[in-house]
Design a protein around this motif. Structure first.
Motif, PDB file in Angstrom:
ATOM      1  N   PRO A   9       0.816  -1.208  -0.150  1.00  0.00           N
ATOM      2  CA  PRO A   9       0.041   0.029   0.119  1.00  0.00           C
ATOM      3  C   PRO A   9       1.062   1.445   0.068  1.00  0.00           C
ATOM      4  N   GLY A  10       0.683   2.281  -0.769  1.00  0.00           N
ATOM      5  CA  GLY A  10       1.432   3.481  -0.962  1.00  0.00           C
ATOM      6  C   GLY A  10       2.203   3.539  -2.034  1.00  0.00           C
ATOM      7  N   ALA A  11       2.118   2.072  -2.851  1.00  0.00           N
ATOM      8  CA  ALA A  11       3.281   2.186  -3.889  1.00  0.00           C
ATOM      9  C   ALA A  11       2.588   3.035  -5.061  1.00  0.00           C
ATOM     10  N   GLY A  12       1.535   3.099  -5.095  1.00  0.00           N
ATOM     11  CA  GLY A  12       0.654   3.847  -6.211  1.00  0.00           C
ATOM     12  C   GLY A  12       0.122   2.795  -7.371  1.00  0.00           C
ATOM     13  N   ILE A 120       7.504   6.205   0.679  1.00  0.00           N
ATOM     14  CA  ILE A 120       6.116   6.327   0.984  1.00  0.00           C
ATOM     15  C   ILE A 120       6.049   7.220   2.285  1.00  0.00           C
ATOM     16  N   ILE A 121       6.807   7.658   3.124  1.00  0.00           N
ATOM     17  CA  ILE A 121       6.896   8.490   4.191  1.00  0.00           C
ATOM     18  C   ILE A 121       7.044   9.729   3.471  1.00  0.00           C
ATOM     19  N   LYS A 122       8.057   9.699   2.444  1.00  0.00           N
ATOM     20  CA  LYS A 122       8.493  11.245   1.822  1.00  0.00           C
ATOM     21  C   LYS A 122       7.065  11.820   1.008  1.00  0.00           C
ATOM     22  N   ASP A 135      -1.953  14.134  10.057  1.00  0.00           N
ATOM     23  CA  ASP A 135      -0.938  13.200  10.128  1.00  0.00           C
ATOM     24  C   ASP A 135      -1.609  11.820  10.491  1.00  0.00           C
ATOM     25  N   ASP A 136      -2.844  11.716  10.834  1.00  0.00           N
ATOM     26  CA  ASP A 136      -3.656  10.513  11.460  1.00  0.00           C
ATOM     27  C   ASP A 136      -3.559   9.227  10.607  1.00  0.00           C
ATOM     28  N   ASN A 137      -3.272   9.053   9.415  1.00  0.00           N
ATOM     29  CA  ASN A 137      -3.141   7.895   8.745  1.00  0.00           C
ATOM     30  C   ASN A 137      -1.656   7.388   8.289  1.00  0.00           C
ATOM     31  N   THR A 138      -0.724   8.248   8.648  1.00  0.00           N
ATOM     32  CA  THR A 138       0.508   7.955   8.486  1.00  0.00           C
ATOM     33  C   THR A 138       1.118   6.566   9.001  1.00  0.00           C
ATOM     34  N   THR A 140      -0.893   4.253  10.418  1.00  0.00           N
ATOM     35  CA  THR A 140      -1.506   3.260  10.003  1.00  0.00           C
ATOM     36  C   THR A 140      -1.208   2.552   8.535  1.00  0.00           C
ATOM     37  N   LEU A 141      -0.794   3.595   7.752  1.00  0.00           N
ATOM     38  CA  LEU A 141      -0.389   3.108   6.367  1.00  0.00           C
ATOM     39  C   LEU A 141       1.113   2.427   6.353  1.00  0.00           C
ATOM     40  N   LEU A 142       1.952   2.961   7.309  1.00  0.00           N
ATOM     41  CA  LEU A 142       3.112   2.467   7.587  1.00  0.00           C
ATOM     42  C   LEU A 142       3.281   0.760   8.157  1.00  0.00           C
ATOM     43  N   LYS A 143       2.137   0.822   9.038  1.00  0.00           N
ATOM     44  CA  LYS A 143       1.811  -0.563   9.471  1.00  0.00           C
ATOM     45  C   LYS A 143       1.115  -1.439   8.431  1.00  0.00           C
ATOM     46  N   ARG A 144       0.481  -1.099   7.774  1.00  0.00           N
ATOM     47  CA  ARG A 144      -0.205  -1.694   6.704  1.00  0.00           C
ATOM     48  C   ARG A 144       0.966  -2.394   5.676  1.00  0.00           C
ATOM     49  N   TYR A 145       1.788  -1.623   5.586  1.00  0.00           N
ATOM     50  CA  TYR A 145       2.959  -1.806   4.700  1.00  0.00           C
ATOM     51  C   TYR A 145       3.773  -3.023   5.155  1.00  0.00           C
ATOM     52  N   ASP A 146       4.131  -2.954   6.482  1.00  0.00           N
ATOM     53  CA  ASP A 146       4.863  -3.917   7.056  1.00  0.00           C
ATOM     54  C   ASP A 146       4.082  -5.485   6.871  1.00  0.00           C
ATOM     55  N   THR A 147       2.651  -5.323   7.306  1.00  0.00           N
ATOM     56  CA  THR A 147       2.046  -6.520   7.189  1.00  0.00           C
ATOM     57  C   THR A 147       1.797  -6.983   5.848  1.00  0.00           C
ATOM     58  N   TYR A 148       1.597  -6.226   4.717  1.00  0.00           N
ATOM     59  CA  TYR A 148       1.549  -6.554   3.224  1.00  0.00           C
ATOM     60  C   TYR A 148       2.871  -7.042   3.056  1.00  0.00           C
TER      61      TYR A 148
END
Ligand code: AMP
Length: 187
Positions: A9-12, A120-122, A135-138, A140-148
């Motif tokens: 997630p976040g890769a576009g 993704i952070i950038k 900043d609320d979903n940053t 969450t997104l990083l956590k989803r990245y690890d899980t993915y």
């Protein structure tokens, strides 16, 4: 042609899938959308799916495989499929091969959009400045990245051995990513 595009997630991924759909007249098959449709249409499995999604869990392979089967055997969409967000597990990847083979189709191109966490952070930071987003979903997104990355590892191992597998550097600009994908699809 049939295409699989996957990546964290976040890769576009969604953006790239849409570009490909428009240029090559394919049907985008998003299991997320298919699952949400079941909820919206209040089907027999809709309620179960709603619970699964709201908890952030994965839908069972059985549910997902059933939904995918209908799409694969739709004559209108034959050999015009781009799978986005699917397969997410090794079982799903193997089932996809099976269903395609049963319907005398195959995957022509597999794209793995590889993007570093820092990128993704950038991108999030940039969007925050441009759109003044909170900043609320940053996190969450990083956590989803690890899980993915963890759950999709077996899929990556399975696909990376195939001759039509392409790893795409997702750290460059969005239009640059698309240029590379388009080049590969156009040969
Ligand atoms: P997405 O729209 O791809 O982010 O998916 C939204 C949610 O639907 C996910 O968080 C999962 O709960 C579920 N989902 C989507 N695709 C799959 C899949 N291939 N296998 C299992 N669950 C999925």
């Amino acid at each position: 042609m049939n295409v699989v595009i996957f990546g964290p997630p976040g890769a576009g991924k969604g953006t790239q899938a849409l570009n490909i759909v428009n240029k090559f007249a394919l049907y985008q098959v998003s299991t997320g959308d298919l699952l949400r449709n079941e909820v919206k249409n209040k089907t027999s499995i809709g309620k179960d799916i709603e619970n699964i999604i709201s908890k952030g869990d994965f839908a069972t392979d059985e549910i997902v495989n059933d939904l995918i089967e209908k799409v694969i055997f739709d004559p209108q969409k034959r050999n015009k499929l781009i799978f986005d967000g699917y397969p997410r597990s090794l079982n799903q990847a193997k089932n996809l091969d099976l269903l395609l083979s049963k319907s005398s189709q195959k995957i022509d191109f597999i794209f793995f959009l590889n993007v570093k966490k820092e990128t993704i952070i950038k991108r999030i930071e940039k969007r925050k400045i441009l759109e003044n987003r909170a900043d609320d979903n940053t996190l969450t997104l990083l956590k989803r990245y690890d899980t993915y990355m963890e759950t999709t590892k077996p899929v990556l191992e399975f696909y990376s051995k195939k001759p039509n597998f392409y790893e795409i550097d997702g750290d460059v600009e969005i239009h640059e990513i698309y240029r590379k994908i388009e080049q590969i699809l156009s040969v």
